[in-house]
Design a protein around this motif. Sequence first.
Motif, PDB file in Angstrom:
ATOM      1  N   PRO A 120       0.826  -1.214   0.000  1.00  0.00           N
ATOM      2  CA  PRO A 120       0.000   0.000   0.000  1.00  0.00           C
ATOM      3  C   PRO A 120       0.853   1.253   0.000  1.00  0.00           C
ATOM      4  O   PRO A 120       1.928   1.289   0.593  1.00  0.00           O
ATOM      5  CB  PRO A 120      -0.819  -0.123   1.293  1.00  0.00           C
ATOM      6  CG  PRO A 120      -0.074  -1.083   2.145  1.00  0.00           C
ATOM      7  CD  PRO A 120       0.650  -2.008   1.230  1.00  0.00           C
ATOM      8  N   LYS A 121       0.354   2.304  -0.678  1.00  0.00           N
ATOM      9  CA  LYS A 121       1.112   3.558  -0.802  1.00  0.00           C
ATOM     10  C   LYS A 121       0.649   4.621   0.197  1.00  0.00           C
ATOM     11  O   LYS A 121       1.398   5.545   0.506  1.00  0.00           O
ATOM     12  CB  LYS A 121       0.970   4.107  -2.228  1.00  0.00           C
ATOM     13  CG  LYS A 121       1.428   3.152  -3.326  1.00  0.00           C
ATOM     14  CD  LYS A 121       2.912   2.850  -3.234  1.00  0.00           C
ATOM     15  CE  LYS A 121       3.361   1.997  -4.420  1.00  0.00           C
ATOM     16  NZ  LYS A 121       4.756   1.552  -4.289  1.00  0.00           N
TER      17      LYS A 121
ATOM     18  N   ARG B 258       3.063  -2.688   7.389  1.00  0.00           N
ATOM     19  CA  ARG B 258       4.404  -3.154   7.774  1.00  0.00           C
ATOM     20  C   ARG B 258       4.384  -3.783   9.168  1.00  0.00           C
ATOM     21  O   ARG B 258       5.007  -4.828   9.399  1.00  0.00           O
ATOM     22  CB  ARG B 258       5.411  -2.005   7.717  1.00  0.00           C
ATOM     23  CG  ARG B 258       5.791  -1.587   6.307  1.00  0.00           C
ATOM     24  CD  ARG B 258       7.056  -0.745   6.299  1.00  0.00           C
ATOM     25  NE  ARG B 258       6.915   0.455   7.115  1.00  0.00           N
ATOM     26  CZ  ARG B 258       6.413   1.601   6.675  1.00  0.00           C
ATOM     27  NH1 ARG B 258       5.981   1.697   5.421  1.00  0.00           N
ATOM     28  NH2 ARG B 258       6.343   2.648   7.465  1.00  0.00           N
ATOM     29  N   LEU B 259       3.666  -3.156  10.086  1.00  0.00           N
ATOM     30  CA  LEU B 259       3.537  -3.699  11.438  1.00  0.00           C
ATOM     31  C   LEU B 259       2.867  -5.072  11.393  1.00  0.00           C
ATOM     32  O   LEU B 259       3.318  -6.028  12.040  1.00  0.00           O
ATOM     33  CB  LEU B 259       2.718  -2.739  12.311  1.00  0.00           C
ATOM     34  CG  LEU B 259       2.371  -3.248  13.721  1.00  0.00           C
ATOM     35  CD1 LEU B 259       3.620  -3.299  14.588  1.00  0.00           C
ATOM     36  CD2 LEU B 259       1.315  -2.353  14.364  1.00  0.00           C
TER      37      LEU B 259
ATOM     38  N   LYS C 188       9.940  -7.364  -2.480  1.00  0.00           N
ATOM     39  CA  LYS C 188      10.841  -7.298  -3.640  1.00  0.00           C
ATOM     40  C   LYS C 188      10.144  -7.568  -4.978  1.00  0.00           C
ATOM     41  O   LYS C 188      10.792  -7.578  -6.027  1.00  0.00           O
ATOM     42  CB  LYS C 188      12.005  -8.278  -3.442  1.00  0.00           C
ATOM     43  CG  LYS C 188      12.891  -7.884  -2.262  1.00  0.00           C
ATOM     44  CD  LYS C 188      14.140  -8.730  -2.176  1.00  0.00           C
ATOM     45  CE  LYS C 188      15.051  -8.240  -1.050  1.00  0.00           C
ATOM     46  NZ  LYS C 188      16.277  -9.043  -0.931  1.00  0.00           N
ATOM     47  N   PHE C 189       8.837  -7.763  -4.945  1.00  0.00           N
ATOM     48  CA  PHE C 189       8.104  -8.092  -6.173  1.00  0.00           C
ATOM     49  C   PHE C 189       7.901  -6.843  -7.038  1.00  0.00           C
ATOM     50  O   PHE C 189       7.587  -5.774  -6.519  1.00  0.00           O
ATOM     51  CB  PHE C 189       6.750  -8.705  -5.820  1.00  0.00           C
ATOM     52  CG  PHE C 189       5.991  -9.213  -7.007  1.00  0.00           C
ATOM     53  CD1 PHE C 189       6.400 -10.363  -7.650  1.00  0.00           C
ATOM     54  CD2 PHE C 189       4.884  -8.530  -7.484  1.00  0.00           C
ATOM     55  CE1 PHE C 189       5.710 -10.837  -8.758  1.00  0.00           C
ATOM     56  CE2 PHE C 189       4.185  -8.999  -8.587  1.00  0.00           C
ATOM     57  CZ  PHE C 189       4.599 -10.146  -9.227  1.00  0.00           C
ATOM     58  N   PRO C 190       8.061  -6.946  -8.369  1.00  0.00           N
ATOM     59  CA  PRO C 190       7.851  -5.794  -9.260  1.00  0.00           C
ATOM     60  C   PRO C 190       6.365  -5.531  -9.460  1.00  0.00           C
ATOM     61  O   PRO C 190       5.721  -6.113 -10.330  1.00  0.00           O
ATOM     62  CB  PRO C 190       8.523  -6.248 -10.568  1.00  0.00           C
ATOM     63  CG  PRO C 190       8.439  -7.740 -10.542  1.00  0.00           C
ATOM     64  CD  PRO C 190       8.534  -8.141  -9.098  1.00  0.00           C
ATOM     65  N   GLU C 191       5.813  -4.661  -8.651  1.00  0.00           N
ATOM     66  CA  GLU C 191       4.362  -4.498  -8.607  1.00  0.00           C
ATOM     67  C   GLU C 191       3.864  -3.370  -9.505  1.00  0.00           C
ATOM     68  O   GLU C 191       4.636  -2.626 -10.094  1.00  0.00           O
ATOM     69  CB  GLU C 191       3.935  -4.227  -7.160  1.00  0.00           C
ATOM     70  CG  GLU C 191       4.568  -2.981  -6.591  1.00  0.00           C
ATOM     71  CD  GLU C 191       4.227  -2.766  -5.129  1.00  0.00           C
ATOM     72  OE1 GLU C 191       3.651  -3.647  -4.499  1.00  0.00           O
ATOM     73  OE2 GLU C 191       4.546  -1.674  -4.630  1.00  0.00           O
ATOM     74  N   ARG C 192       2.555  -3.306  -9.607  1.00  0.00           N
ATOM     75  CA  ARG C 192       1.840  -2.271 -10.332  1.00  0.00           C
ATOM     76  C   ARG C 192       2.392  -2.080 -11.755  1.00  0.00           C
ATOM     77  O   ARG C 192       2.487  -3.029 -12.504  1.00  0.00           O
ATOM     78  CB  ARG C 192       1.842  -0.969  -9.530  1.00  0.00           C
ATOM     79  CG  ARG C 192       1.053  -1.069  -8.202  1.00  0.00           C
ATOM     80  CD  ARG C 192       1.052   0.252  -7.466  1.00  0.00           C
ATOM     81  NE  ARG C 192       0.097   0.245  -6.368  1.00  0.00           N
ATOM     82  CZ  ARG C 192       0.361  -0.228  -5.135  1.00  0.00           C
ATOM     83  NH1 ARG C 192       1.553  -0.731  -4.862  1.00  0.00           N
ATOM     84  NH2 ARG C 192      -0.562  -0.196  -4.201  1.00  0.00           N
ATOM     85  N   LYS C 193       2.755  -0.844 -12.124  1.00  0.00           N
ATOM     86  CA  LYS C 193       3.186  -0.567 -13.494  1.00  0.00           C
ATOM     87  C   LYS C 193       4.441  -1.359 -13.865  1.00  0.00           C
ATOM     88  O   LYS C 193       4.627  -1.733 -15.035  1.00  0.00           O
ATOM     89  CB  LYS C 193       3.447   0.942 -13.650  1.00  0.00           C
ATOM     90  CG  LYS C 193       3.709   1.392 -15.074  1.00  0.00           C
ATOM     91  CD  LYS C 193       2.499   1.135 -15.972  1.00  0.00           C
ATOM     92  CE  LYS C 193       2.758   1.615 -17.395  1.00  0.00           C
ATOM     93  NZ  LYS C 193       1.659   1.235 -18.306  1.00  0.00           N
TER      94      LYS C 193
ATOM     95  N   GLY D  30      -4.540  -0.971  -1.897  1.00  0.00           N
ATOM     96  CA  GLY D  30      -3.253  -1.364  -2.460  1.00  0.00           C
ATOM     97  C   GLY D  30      -2.582  -2.553  -1.805  1.00  0.00           C
ATOM     98  O   GLY D  30      -1.453  -2.904  -2.158  1.00  0.00           O
ATOM     99  N   ILE D  31      -3.270  -3.210  -0.865  1.00  0.00           N
ATOM    100  CA  ILE D  31      -2.697  -4.402  -0.225  1.00  0.00           C
ATOM    101  C   ILE D  31      -2.567  -5.540  -1.236  1.00  0.00           C
ATOM    102  O   ILE D  31      -1.697  -6.397  -1.130  1.00  0.00           O
ATOM    103  CB  ILE D  31      -3.569  -4.840   0.977  1.00  0.00           C
ATOM    104  CG1 ILE D  31      -3.503  -3.784   2.075  1.00  0.00           C
ATOM    105  CG2 ILE D  31      -3.119  -6.192   1.525  1.00  0.00           C
ATOM    106  CD1 ILE D  31      -4.483  -4.019   3.206  1.00  0.00           C
TER     107      ILE D  31
END
Length: 247
Positions: A171-172, A181-182, A211-216, A238-239
Amino acid sequence: MTQFAHDTVVPVKESDLTKKEQVAEMFDDIAGRYDFLNRFLSAGIDIRWRKKALKQLAEKNPQTILDVATGTADLAIMASDILKPAKIVGIDISNGMLNKGREKIAALNLQNTIELLNGDSEAISFPDNSFDAVMVAFGVRNFQDLQKGLSEIRRVLKPGGKLMVLEFSKPKVIGVSAFYRLYMNVVTPAICRLFSKNVGAYKYLNESIQKFPERKNFTNILDNLGYQNTYYKPLSLGICSIYCGEK
């Protein structure tokens, strides 16, 4: 082919086994508790995510579907109900997960619609142009070679066929990101210690998400491999994200 950061993330860094072998071993170990922990850790939201993801395939009315990294066949079973295809084939490298999936399929009397096979995303044992749709839920992070797996998927898709990927993302939104993160670093491992001996599996889950190349970045990979009409849809702030592309 390009190697991505998550390709190198493995459950046990000290092991001599390949990522593929380690992932199969890890899922064999947690297969009996996998469905329960999925529902518990996501508070059942993962069911809604899967339903939204399957709606991306509805317009194609696919009659033959390949479910890559099918696990315990949750998505395949839901696809049978929502999309009503003639045939779904699920492949996975973990026999433990496949056995659990077969039990669920038998209990629902879906053996004539859904078939589960031991299979590797990077060497799919079907001819070119075999399926109207291919779907992957929470599995592409576990590919040993992401580009090779996505290329194989495109190979077995029929022209005009659609790929749908459902995967965790980060999430952004600042407040949501901090809570996330918690949850992933503290809460999830604590819960897993109560219900599973393999806490390392969920540490691997978090590291591979990071480390995954997410979204665009992910749709760019699909574009470079020849997929068309690619897009992504973030879910639950965005989760999680849905990714799609066509052959």
